[in-house]
Each structure stands twice: as structure tokens, then as C-alpha cells.
Write a protein that holds these residues in place. Structure first.
Motif, PDB file in Angstrom:
ATOM      1  N   GLY A  37      27.197  38.116  44.594  1.00 21.11           N
ATOM      2  CA  GLY A  37      27.632  36.756  44.886  1.00 21.11           C
ATOM      3  C   GLY A  37      28.631  36.218  43.875  1.00 21.11           C
ATOM      4  N   LEU A  38      28.509  36.676  42.633  1.00 23.23           N
ATOM      5  CA  LEU A  38      29.386  36.196  41.574  1.00 23.23           C
ATOM      6  C   LEU A  38      30.770  36.840  41.623  1.00 23.23           C
ATOM      7  CD1 LEU A  38      29.577  34.444  38.973  1.00 23.23           C
ATOM      8  CD2 LEU A  38      28.784  36.449  37.695  1.00 23.23           C
ATOM      9  N   PHE A  39      30.828  38.131  41.957  1.00 23.48           N
ATOM     10  CA  PHE A  39      32.085  38.873  41.835  1.00 23.48           C
ATOM     11  C   PHE A  39      32.818  39.099  43.151  1.00 23.48           C
ATOM     12  CE2 PHE A  39      30.060  40.063  37.824  1.00 23.48           C
ATOM     13  CZ  PHE A  39      31.124  39.910  36.945  1.00 23.48           C
ATOM     14  N   LYS A  40      32.176  38.866  44.283  1.00 28.88           N
ATOM     15  CA  LYS A  40      32.815  39.168  45.561  1.00 28.88           C
ATOM     16  C   LYS A  40      34.026  38.277  45.821  1.00 28.88           C
ATOM     17  CE  LYS A  40      33.192  41.069  49.659  1.00 28.88           C
ATOM     18  NZ  LYS A  40      33.650  42.456  49.821  1.00 28.88           N
ATOM     19  N   ILE A  41      33.911  36.971  45.559  1.00 31.06           N
ATOM     20  CA  ILE A  41      35.032  36.062  45.824  1.00 31.06           C
ATOM     21  C   ILE A  41      36.238  36.405  44.949  1.00 31.06           C
ATOM     22  CG2 ILE A  41      35.811  33.662  45.748  1.00 31.06           C
ATOM     23  CD1 ILE A  41      32.988  32.828  46.550  1.00 31.06           C
ATOM     24  N   PRO A  42      36.076  36.591  43.615  1.00 36.03           N
ATOM     25  CA  PRO A  42      37.244  37.002  42.812  1.00 36.03           C
ATOM     26  C   PRO A  42      37.851  38.322  43.285  1.00 36.03           C
ATOM     27  CG  PRO A  42      35.474  36.260  41.383  1.00 36.03           C
ATOM     28  CD  PRO A  42      34.908  36.321  42.771  1.00 36.03           C
ATOM     29  N   MET A  43      37.005  39.258  43.710  1.00 33.70           N
ATOM     30  CA  MET A  43      37.520  40.543  44.190  1.00 33.70           C
ATOM     31  C   MET A  43      38.371  40.359  45.444  1.00 33.70           C
ATOM     32  SD  MET A  43      35.268  43.822  45.409  1.00 33.70           S
ATOM     33  CE  MET A  43      35.882  44.927  46.684  1.00 33.70           C
ATOM     34  N   GLN A  44      37.889  39.578  46.397  1.00 44.71           N
ATOM     35  CA  GLN A  44      38.647  39.352  47.626  1.00 44.71           C
ATOM     36  C   GLN A  44      39.922  38.556  47.352  1.00 44.71           C
ATOM     37  OE1 GLN A  44      36.636  41.754  49.809  1.00 44.71           O
ATOM     38  NE2 GLN A  44      38.127  40.484  50.836  1.00 44.71           N
ATOM     39  N   PHE A  45      39.830  37.584  46.456  1.00 42.07           N
ATOM     40  CA  PHE A  45      41.022  36.810  46.083  1.00 42.07           C
ATOM     41  C   PHE A  45      42.079  37.740  45.488  1.00 42.07           C
ATOM     42  CE2 PHE A  45      43.676  34.396  43.212  1.00 42.07           C
ATOM     43  CZ  PHE A  45      43.956  33.237  43.928  1.00 42.07           C
ATOM     44  N   PHE A  46      41.640  38.646  44.627  1.00 38.90           N
ATOM     45  CA  PHE A  46      42.556  39.585  43.974  1.00 38.90           C
ATOM     46  C   PHE A  46      43.254  40.477  45.001  1.00 38.90           C
ATOM     47  CE2 PHE A  46      43.051  43.822  41.904  1.00 38.90           C
ATOM     48  CZ  PHE A  46      44.078  43.474  41.030  1.00 38.90           C
ATOM     49  N   ILE A  47      42.495  40.987  45.974  1.00 34.50           N
ATOM     50  CA  ILE A  47      43.088  41.863  46.995  1.00 34.50           C
ATOM     51  C   ILE A  47      44.057  41.076  47.874  1.00 34.50           C
ATOM     52  CG2 ILE A  47      42.578  43.357  48.979  1.00 34.50           C
ATOM     53  CD1 ILE A  47      39.841  43.904  47.643  1.00 34.50           C
ATOM     54  N   LEU A  48      43.695  39.856  48.224  1.00 31.40           N
ATOM     55  CA  LEU A  48      44.610  39.000  48.985  1.00 31.40           C
ATOM     56  C   LEU A  48      45.869  38.684  48.178  1.00 31.40           C
ATOM     57  CD1 LEU A  48      41.991  36.548  50.519  1.00 31.40           C
ATOM     58  CD2 LEU A  48      43.568  37.944  51.862  1.00 31.40           C
ATOM     59  N   PHE A  49      45.704  38.454  46.881  1.00 30.87           N
ATOM     60  CA  PHE A  49      46.854  38.139  46.032  1.00 30.87           C
ATOM     61  C   PHE A  49      47.826  39.314  45.970  1.00 30.87           C
ATOM     62  CE2 PHE A  49      48.950  37.355  41.876  1.00 30.87           C
ATOM     63  CZ  PHE A  49      49.468  36.106  42.161  1.00 30.87           C
ATOM     64  N   ILE A  50      47.282  40.527  45.998  1.00 32.13           N
ATOM     65  CA  ILE A  50      48.147  41.711  46.075  1.00 32.13           C
ATOM     66  C   ILE A  50      49.010  41.635  47.329  1.00 32.13           C
ATOM     67  CG2 ILE A  50      48.152  44.224  46.469  1.00 32.13           C
ATOM     68  CD1 ILE A  50      45.743  44.408  44.600  1.00 32.13           C
ATOM     69  N   GLY A  51      48.404  41.235  48.445  1.00 30.84           N
ATOM     70  CA  GLY A  51      49.159  41.095  49.689  1.00 30.84           C
ATOM     71  C   GLY A  51      50.260  40.057  49.592  1.00 30.84           C
ATOM     72  N   VAL A  52      49.992  38.947  48.877  1.00 33.13           N
ATOM     73  CA  VAL A  52      51.015  37.911  48.688  1.00 33.13           C
ATOM     74  C   VAL A  52      52.174  38.460  47.848  1.00 33.13           C
ATOM     75  CG1 VAL A  52      51.495  35.654  47.658  1.00 33.13           C
ATOM     76  CG2 VAL A  52      49.399  36.004  48.972  1.00 33.13           C
ATOM     77  N   MET A  53      51.846  39.254  46.815  1.00 33.88           N
ATOM     78  CA  MET A  53      52.902  39.848  45.981  1.00 33.88           C
ATOM     79  C   MET A  53      53.708  40.881  46.773  1.00 33.88           C
ATOM     80  SD  MET A  53      52.909  38.284  43.070  1.00 33.88           S
ATOM     81  CE  MET A  53      52.532  36.830  44.079  1.00 33.88           C
ATOM     82  N   VAL A  54      53.063  41.587  47.689  1.00 33.70           N
ATOM     83  CA  VAL A  54      53.801  42.504  48.567  1.00 33.70           C
ATOM     84  C   VAL A  54      54.783  41.710  49.430  1.00 33.70           C
ATOM     85  CG1 VAL A  54      53.592  44.098  50.531  1.00 33.70           C
ATOM     86  CG2 VAL A  54      52.019  44.291  48.601  1.00 33.70           C
ATOM     87  N   PHE A  55      54.368  40.537  49.895  1.00 33.58           N
ATOM     88  CA  PHE A  55      55.254  39.656  50.661  1.00 33.58           C
ATOM     89  C   PHE A  55      56.494  39.289  49.843  1.00 33.58           C
ATOM     90  CE2 PHE A  55      56.573  35.208  51.186  1.00 33.58           C
ATOM     91  CZ  PHE A  55      57.069  35.243  52.481  1.00 33.58           C
ATOM     92  N   VAL A  56      56.283  38.904  48.579  1.00 35.81           N
ATOM     93  CA  VAL A  56      57.418  38.540  47.718  1.00 35.81           C
ATOM     94  C   VAL A  56      58.318  39.756  47.501  1.00 35.81           C
ATOM     95  CG1 VAL A  56      58.087  37.709  45.436  1.00 35.81           C
ATOM     96  CG2 VAL A  56      56.107  36.709  46.577  1.00 35.81           C
ATOM     97  N   PHE A  57      57.707  40.910  47.250  1.00 41.63           N
ATOM     98  CA  PHE A  57      58.483  42.133  47.026  1.00 41.63           C
ATOM     99  C   PHE A  57      59.390  42.429  48.218  1.00 41.63           C
ATOM    100  CE2 PHE A  57      58.971  46.741  47.401  1.00 41.63           C
ATOM    101  CZ  PHE A  57      59.430  47.087  46.139  1.00 41.63           C
TER     102      PHE A  57
END
Length: 554
Positions: A272-292
Motif C-alpha cells: 500500500g505504501l509503495f504501489k502509488i509511487p511505483m505507478q506514478f514513476f512508470i506513468l512519468f516515464i511515459g510522459v517523458m517519452v511523449f516529450v522525447f
């Protein structure tokens, strides 16, 4: 992929499989369904996260963020609430009764019929979901190798089934630690390389993606027609996660491997503590791919099969328009970086809207001119980036990440399906007094059966809107009703088994009907709301039926 990529991929996967099989050689009894109940809290937590972290997570989630931004992270906001509720009220009951499956508890509370019916709902739901988790990595290998997608589904499904057959729960638990290590290393490397290769600094990347509507992690707008907002997350999401972690055997089986109630609780809270940061991190990778990709030319559609239309006159015209648009946009971004002019950003938003329109026209063209090709390309975005822009060796590692996640989640699902079939159906109804060895052999036969069923579903799967949503939609069709059964069991002692069983038969068709009415646009109801609706309808229906059940013998 280059030879080094193949070497890294094969080494990582072989190591994980051989290690898991080696550690599971002493599996001889049905106690192996729970891995001997010896796992410490951190292994329980990693096992839970690894079971959730399927290939879909690392294949589909970045593509989701590329198109729609960070809003999907709201889906997980109800998770910590669900973990606390389960730790306080549910886990103590499961450990006190020393159950192998969640559904054993239901028989003691309601009777055999309710136990079997609820177990069947789980088997249907998880069998469908297992097919989707096979389908996700099949997309990758079919893209890399140029294989037929149906053949790739069969090959991957067969390999994961054999791996689960040989090792069982112990192999699944033992290898999930290594799988999560590989996953974390691979995703952090991917993030570092994306940021390192961005044609603008991270601050500019955040400003630009925010202006384009990608940095949108929270929406406070209350709209029942909106798929992801904070209200659907805390209401629908909490109900979904209560059911998933409290009643889905693929998850219950993970924390029941804990060597004590305390270790299981800590494992759930860790998740419960680490799942949200993990999903946010993976989504953020997708946002950076968009910028790239604002600076790198991309295909009109990320599905490589769409290239079959490159000789189509309409497709070529759209491609020419798209290329010119890309160049115009790139020059505007370079100008915007100089002084962050709001006027230039306004022009960029217009160009971005035109790009979205062109991509939609291409999808419509694919649907019309080549309907056998999947036009929805969200799940191909990240794999396109990996194969075309990452260094040799890292490509192999990231493919290993995605396939490791597939092995982890699919093997956990097949193992849970086999366990539920043996314990709740076969042992309870057909063979109550045979030897432990025969039960173990039966579990292997049922693993094989469910593996074949999952392969069948994978072969016949479609991409829906995208894969990660497909899995959650399938879950939402059943989880609300299943959660309602357990809510009645825990919270309403005066409601008996007959009222509960008949409520299942009444409410489940209603939930399925509501979903199909939404699909046909006869009503507007996003799938997350099916979870609280299903649960509350179960409680209401059983409460109404209970007085009549006492008077009528059924």
C-alpha cells in the motif's frame, strides 16, 4: 535486437526459471499451495507487487501516460485505505482459520453452495485476466520477431504454464524477488536514459508536458462519466482493491505465505505504501517519452502492422501532412525554450490538437481499409521507444523486465486458479479423502487446464482501449459482487447463506448488463463504479431476501 540484447534477455530469464525450479524441488504436499507459510514480510510485499506488476504494467502504462498523462495514477489512491481495512478486519480471520483459499471461510459462514458459487466467479474472472496477461508479452515478441501474434500467444502461454507446473507456488514466491529486482533496475535505467537524451532540460520538459495536459495526476471534478478522478478513485477504487486483495485468490495466496499474521500485515502495508509511487514513476516515464517524441519523428500509428498501408493514397497524404506538422512543431518548441513565450505555447497547443486529429484519422483509415490490423496503438508506444532508441544490452534488459513481469503475474494467476479449483471444487466435492500426493498431482492437471484456457482467451483477445484498462474492466465485472459476499459474511451476521447465494445470482447479471449498456452508450457509467454498485446491491438484495428465506425452504 542485437546479439548482446538476446544474450542479456536469455540469461536473465533462464536464471530466474532455473533458480525457481531449484528452490521448489521439495514440494510434496498441498501445503506447498502457500509456499510452506515461511515468507518474511518483505518477501510477502514483493510477491504481492510482482503479482500485480504484469507485463501490462510496463508495456501499457507508459503508453497510457503518453496519450492521456498522469491521471491514471488516481486509480490507485484507494489502495492504502483498502490495505488498512484488510489488515485490521480480514487477515486475522484468515489466519485464525488457517485457510488455503479465501473461499473456505465462506463455507463455514454460509454453507457449501455459496462457497462454490463465489469460487466459480473468481475462476471465470481470473481465467479471463490470465489470458490478457499472456496477450501483453505476446505483443512484444511478435513485434520483435515478426511472428504471428496467435502463434506467439500459444508459445508464451505454453512456456509460462510449464514453468508453473514444474515449480508451483514455491517457485513463484522464490523467483518474484529476483523478478522485482530486474524490474526496478530496468525501469530506473529506462528513466535515466530518457531524461539524459531529452533535447531540453527536465524543468522545461515538465513545463511543456504540463502545458500539453500531461501533468494531471489529480482531478477534483465530480463526474460519474469521468473514468479517473479523485472521487471514483476513493470510492470505486477502494472497493475494487478491497475485493482484489481481500477475495482474489491470486493475492490472498501471496500474503497467506507469510510466516505469521504480523508478517502478512507488514507485507500488505508495504504494498500500500509503495504501489502509488511505483505507478506514478512508470506513468512519468511515459510522459517523458511523449516529450522525447516531440523532437523525434514517430510513425503515424505505433502498431508496426500499420505500415502495410504505406502505399495507400490517403495514408500517404496524411503522412505528408504529419511530417510537415512535426517539423513546424519542433521549430516552435525550440523557439518556446528560449523565453517560454505564452503566445508560442498557444500555437503549440493548436499544432498538438492537429496531430491528435491526424492520428485519429489514421486509426479510422486502418479500421476501414485493414480491419484485421489493431488501430489502437497505446500498447505499442513504449516498446517502439525501447527498440529504436535505447542502447544495445539495455534493450535486452528491458524486454527481460516485461517478460519477467509476465511470468510472475501469469504464473501467480495460474497457480491461484489451480489452488482454488483443487481446494474449493475438487477436494470439497469430488475427492475429499485421497492422499496429499494425489491432490498435488491434481493441482498440476488443473494448472495445465487453466493454462490452456488462458491461452484460448489470449488468442481471442482484443486490445480494448488498452490492456491495463481491459484487466481492470474484467475485474470490475466480478469484484463488486464477490466483495459483497465477504462484506455480508463479516458485517451482517443475521444474513444467511441462502439469501446470499440468491443475491449472487440476481446481482451479477445486473452488473454485466450495466456494463454492456455503457458499452452500447445507452447509459454513461464508468467501470470503476461497478465495484461499489455490485457490493452495495449484494448487501441490499441479501438483506431484502433474508426474511423470505427463513420462511421458504429452497
Amino acid at each position: 535486437m542485437k546479439n548482446l540484447d538476446w544474450a542479456v534477455l536469455i540469461f536473465v530469464l533462464l536464471f530466474i526459471v532455473i533458480y525457481g525450479i531449484y528452490k521448489s524441488q521439495k514440494v510434496k504436499t498441498t501445503e506447498s499451495f502457500l509456499g510452506g507459510k515461511t515468507n518474511p514480510w518483505w518477501m510477502v510485499g514483493l510477491s504481492i507487487m510482482a503479482t500485480q506488476a504484469s507485463a501490462i504494467t510496463f508495456l501499457s502504462t507508459p503508453g497510457q501516460a503518453y496519450h492521456d498523462g498522469l491521471g491514471f495514477v488516481q486509480f490507485y489512491f484507494g489502495l492504502p485505505i483498502a490495505m488498512v481495512i484488510l489488515c485490521v478486519w480480514v487477515l486475522p480471520k484468515f489466519f485464525k482459520m488457517n485457510v488455503l483459499t479465501a473461499y473456505e471461510y465462506l463455507e463455514k459462514r454460509f454453507g457449501l453452495s455459496t462457497r462454490i458459487l463465489t469460487a466459480i466467479l473468481f475462476l471465470i474472472q481470473r481465467g479471463l485476466a490470465a489470458g490478457i496477461t499472456i496477450f501483453a508479452p505476446a505483443i512484444i515478441l511478435s513485434t520483435i520477431l515478426g511472428w504471428n501474434l496467435m502463434l506467439t500467444n500459444i508459445v508464451i502461454g505454453a512456456l509460462v504454464t510449464i514453468y508453473t507446473l514444474v515449480g508451483g507456488t514455491e517457485a513463484v514466491s522464490q523467483t518474484q524477488k529476483q523478478q522485482m529486482i530486474v524490474i526496478f533496475i530496468g525501469m530506473f535505467l529506462a528513466f535515466y536514459l530518457i531524461v539524459e537524451n531529452l533535447p531540453m532540460n527536465l524543468n522545461d520538459a515538465l513545463l511543456y508536458s504540463g502545458a500539453m495536459g500531461k501533468i494531471n495526476p489529480v482531478s477534483f471534478e465530480f463526474d460519474i462519466n469521468s473514468r479517473y478522478n479523485i472521487w471514483s478513485a476513493f470510492l470505486g477504487g477502494t472497493f475494487l482493491f478491497l475485493s482484489y486483495f481481500g477475495t482474489d485468490q491470486s493475492q490472498v495466496q501471496r500474503y497467506l505465505t507469510g510466516k505469521s499474521l504480523k508478517e502478512a500485515r507488514l507485507g500488505l502495508l508495504f504494498n500500500g505504501l509503495f504501489k502509488i509511487p511505483m505507478q506514478f514513476f512508470i506513468l512519468f516515464i511515459g510522459v517523458m517519452v511523449f516529450v522525447f517524441f516531440q523532437f523525434e519523428k514517430t510513425p503515424l500509428n505505433f502498431n508496426p502492422l500499420s505500415q502495410k498501408l504505406q502505399n495507400n493514397t490517403e495514408y500517404r497524404a496524411l503522412n505528408t501532412e504529419f511530417n510537415q506538422l512535426h517539423e513546424d512543431k519542433k521549430q516552435k518548441i525550440i523557439a518556446w525554450k528560449a523565453d517560454h513565450s505564452p503566445e508560442i505555447m498557444a500555437e503549440l497547443k493548436v499544432l498538438q490538437a492537429k496531430e491528435i486529429t491526424i492520428r485519429q484519422e489514421v486509426k479510422d483509415l486502418i479500421d476501414k481499409a485493414a480491419p484485421e490490423i489493431e488501430s489502437n496503438d497505446k500498447d505499442y508506444v513504449f516498446i517502439y521507444y525501447i527498440l529504436n532508441y535505447l542502447p544495445t544490452g539495455i534493450v535486452g534488459l528491458l524486454i527481460a523486465v516485461i517478460l519477467s513481469a509476465a511470468m510472475s503475474s501469469t504464473s501467480s494467476e495460474l497457480n491461484a486458479l489451480a489452488t482454488t479449483t483443487v481446494v474449493d471444487i475438487y477436494k470439497r466435492n469430488f475427492a475429499p479423502n485421497i492422499s496429499e500426493k494425489k491432490y498435488l498431482n491434481a493441482s498440476r492437471l488443473f494448472t495445465l487446464m487453466w493454462g490452456m484456457i488462458a491461452i484460448f482467451f489470449a488468442v481471442n483477445a482484443s486490445l480494448f482501449e488498452n490492456l491495463i484498462q481491459a484487466v481492470n474492466i474484467i475485474g470490475s465485472l466480478f469484484y463488486g459482487v464477490i466483495l459483497g459476499v465477504f462484506a455480508i459474511a463479516f458485517l451482517f451476521p443475521k444474513i444467511g447463506g441462502k439469501a446470499t447465494m440468491w443475491s449472487i445470482l440476481i446481482v451479477e447479471p445486473i452488473i454485466i448488463l450495466l456494463y454492456f449498456l455503457d458499452v452500447r452508450e445507452l447509459i454513461e457509467l464508468e467501470f470503476l463504479w461497478l465495484n461499489p454498485i455490485g457490493c452495495l446491491l449484494m448487501i441490499l438484495s441479501a438483506g431484502i431476501l433474508e426474511p423470505f428465506m427463513k420462511k421458504v425452504k429452497i
